[in-house]
Design an enzyme around this catalytic site. Structure first.
Site, PDB file in Angstrom:
ATOM      1  CB  SER A  72      -0.755  -0.040   1.345  1.00 43.19           C
ATOM      2  OG  SER A  72      -1.771  -0.924   1.110  1.00 43.19           O
ATOM      3  N   GLY A 269      -3.948  -1.932  -1.272  1.00 44.67           N
ATOM      4  CA  GLY A 269      -3.153  -1.344  -2.301  1.00 44.67           C
ATOM      5  C   GLY A 269      -2.935  -0.160  -2.493  1.00 44.67           C
ATOM      6  N   GLY A 271      -1.927   3.685  -4.771  1.00 41.34           N
ATOM      7  CA  GLY A 271      -2.473   4.725  -5.907  1.00 41.34           C
ATOM      8  C   GLY A 271      -3.643   4.896  -5.653  1.00 41.34           C
ATOM      9  CB  CYS A 298      -6.825  -0.299   2.481  1.00 36.23           C
ATOM     10  SG  CYS A 298      -5.751   0.939   2.811  1.00 36.23           S
ATOM     11  CD  GLN A 302      -9.017   4.203  -0.794  1.00 36.30           C
ATOM     12  OE1 GLN A 302      -8.604   4.324  -2.064  1.00 36.30           O
ATOM     13  NE2 GLN A 302      -8.441   4.533   0.389  1.00 36.30           N
ATOM     14  CG  ASN A 340      -0.610   2.718   4.218  1.00 34.96           C
ATOM     15  OD1 ASN A 340      -0.244   3.762   4.126  1.00 34.96           O
ATOM     16  ND2 ASN A 340       0.009   1.663   3.652  1.00 34.96           N
ATOM     17  N   GLY A 342      -4.110   7.577   1.660  1.00 38.60           N
ATOM     18  CA  GLY A 342      -3.958   8.755   1.146  1.00 38.60           C
ATOM     19  C   GLY A 342      -5.265   9.313   0.547  1.00 38.60           C
ATOM     20  CG  PHE A 343      -6.786   8.600  -2.707  1.00 41.91           C
ATOM     21  CD1 PHE A 343      -7.371   9.474  -3.820  1.00 41.91           C
ATOM     22  CD2 PHE A 343      -5.448   8.188  -2.661  1.00 41.91           C
ATOM     23  CE1 PHE A 343      -6.322   9.937  -4.633  1.00 41.91           C
ATOM     24  CE2 PHE A 343      -4.720   8.582  -3.894  1.00 41.91           C
ATOM     25  CZ  PHE A 343      -5.138   9.549  -4.656  1.00 41.91           C
ATOM     26  CG  HIS A 382      -4.680  -2.089   6.851  1.00 43.97           C
ATOM     27  ND1 HIS A 382      -4.374  -2.917   5.839  1.00 43.97           N
ATOM     28  CD2 HIS A 382      -4.541  -0.936   6.334  1.00 43.97           C
ATOM     29  CE1 HIS A 382      -3.924  -2.183   4.823  1.00 43.97           C
ATOM     30  NE2 HIS A 382      -4.177  -1.124   5.079  1.00 43.97           N
ATOM     31  CD  GLU A 384      -4.169  -6.254   7.587  1.00 45.10           C
ATOM     32  OE1 GLU A 384      -3.388  -5.307   7.273  1.00 45.10           O
ATOM     33  OE2 GLU A 384      -5.320  -5.784   7.620  1.00 45.10           O
TER      34      GLU A 384
END
Length: 409
Positions: A72, A269, A271, A298, A302, A340, A342-343, A382, A384
């Site tokens: 990620s 993941g 991007g 994550c 999205q 973690n 950024g979107f 997350h 996990e």
């Protein structure tokens, strides 16, 4: 006091008189050059060369190896706010990249103190040589508190990280490279970290004195779509009774459903979800319509949000750390989570068919959703962990319960 008549006159005085040396600064062997022209000097570690990426900060106090191998973080330069990074070394068990043949995609890391020799019974390698082997550039000796404050005020920065043992840099060229990089918006990075072909997984979570186990009697078959999948997600799924088939990011819904899964997992993941969603969202829409229980984490959260009609947006500074409080509206409990991203999914864009289930208590951003009339749910964080707390492990059980209910019905 020394007699002024004897000062400098005796051989003993001349021998022991302190010598004044000119102040000599140690030449920097690494630079972090921001797109706005700021140049931060430090000492180099890890791989040599240069790399362009987005600078973020992570507030976790442990788990630096897991962080540096989390796909990620592809395309990013990680600033660790905890100063002592590397003191427990590195080993082969704490790698989170599920595809061991691939790089995690991390561009570099920024550290406060120099990397010390490891002091831990699990250490198999020192961090400096481990970074070299993985091609990750590091800069040490940086005021990471000041850099974190800069990111907090101005947002995540595009930058170039460079390491040259001889201290020779073309600073103007590095500034141009940093300024010219387009940034994360519009980047599909999942294609760079996904697996090349499908495979199965049966390793379960780590237990003290036993290590990792094996899933021997699975009750459910889960197809996991790999957009940058972490190993510990697979372990948690296996631990709650799942046989897992991992497939590449661009696998069609028809191919996934042809495997007759009891559930579909949509992974984390890197991007921009809008960019990856160009090919992934139409397939996710078909999976949602099929009625197969679906769970996303994550980036998977999205893209499920986009498949359900919501929108996503770039965040100012993102969420990166193992200490983020989240409110669960269904249990009315607060969980401390690992994050973690950024979107984020924009709450205002959620359609009436979708219920918000979780929210971040740091900034109120959306952290979870579920579909009202289908067995589909996802979270932004997350569960996990690895690294991080285990407050949210119940979500894997919730996924299993959805699959069990569908089987019995």
């Amino acid at each position: 006091m020394t007699d002024e008549h004897d000062t400098g006159s005796s051989p003993l005085a001349r021998t022991h008189a302190p010598r004044t040396q000119p102040w000599a600064d140690e030449a920097p062997t690494a630079l972090l050059v921001l797109a706005n022209g700021t140049v931060i000097e430090g000492r180099g570690a890890g791989a040599t060369g240069s790399a362009v990426g987005e600078v973020c900060f992570n507030t976790a106090m442990t788990g630096y190896q897991e962080i540096l191998t989390d796909p990620s973080y592809a395309g990013q330069i990680i600033t660790f706010t905890f100063p002592h990074i590397g003191n427990v070394g590195a080993n082969t068990e704490d790698i989170e990249t599920s595809n061991l043949a691939a790089s995690s995609g991390v561009k570099g890391c920024v550290l406060r103190t120099s990397i010390t020799a490891p002091s831990n019974w699990r250490a198999a390698q020192d961090l400096d040589s481990w970074l070299k082997a993985r091609g990750i550039i590091a800069i040490t000796g940086v005021d990471t508190r000041a850099l974190t404050a800069l990111i907090r005020e101005n947002g995540m920065q595009n930058a170039v990280i460079a390491h040259s043992p001889d201290g020779v840099f073309d600073i103007d060229a590095l500034k141009r490279e940093a300024a010219a990089w387009s940034g994360m918006v519009g980047l599909d990075l999942a294609k760079d970290v996904t697996c090349g072909q499908s495979y199965t997984w049966d390793e379960t979570s780590w237990r003290w004195g036993e290590g990792y186990g094996r899933q021997e009697s699975p009750r459910f078959h889960v197809v996991a779509i790999d957009f940058g999948l972490k190993r510990n997600i697979l372990r948690e799924l296996a631990t709650v009774g799942c046989k897992i088939t991992v497939v590449p990011a661009d696998t069609s819904a028809e191919s996934i459903l042809a495997r007759k899964p009891d559930g579909v997992f949509v992974s984390n993941g890197p991007g921009d979800p809008a960019a990856t969603g160009e090919y992934a969202v139409p397939e996710l829409e078909k999976i949602i319509d099929s009625g197969v229980p679906t769970f996303g984490i994550c980036l998977g959260h999205q893209m499920l949000g986009r498949a359900l009609g919501a929108e996503t947006a770039k965040m100012h500074q993102g969420h990166h750390g193992a200490n983020h409080p989240v409110k669960d509206f269904e249990t009315h409990k607060v969980e401390i989570t690992s994050m973690n991203h950024g979107f984020a999914v924009t709450r205002e864009s959620l359609p009436e068919t979708v219920t918000e289930t979780h929210t971040s208590l740091f900034d109120g951003s959306n952290a979870g959703l579920k579909v009202k009339d289908k067995p589909v749910f996802s979270v932004q964080y997350h569960p996990e962990a690895s690294p991080g707390p285990q407050d949210s492990h119940y979500l894997f059980t919730r996924f299993v319960e959805l699959m069990a209910a569908r089987k019995t019905s």
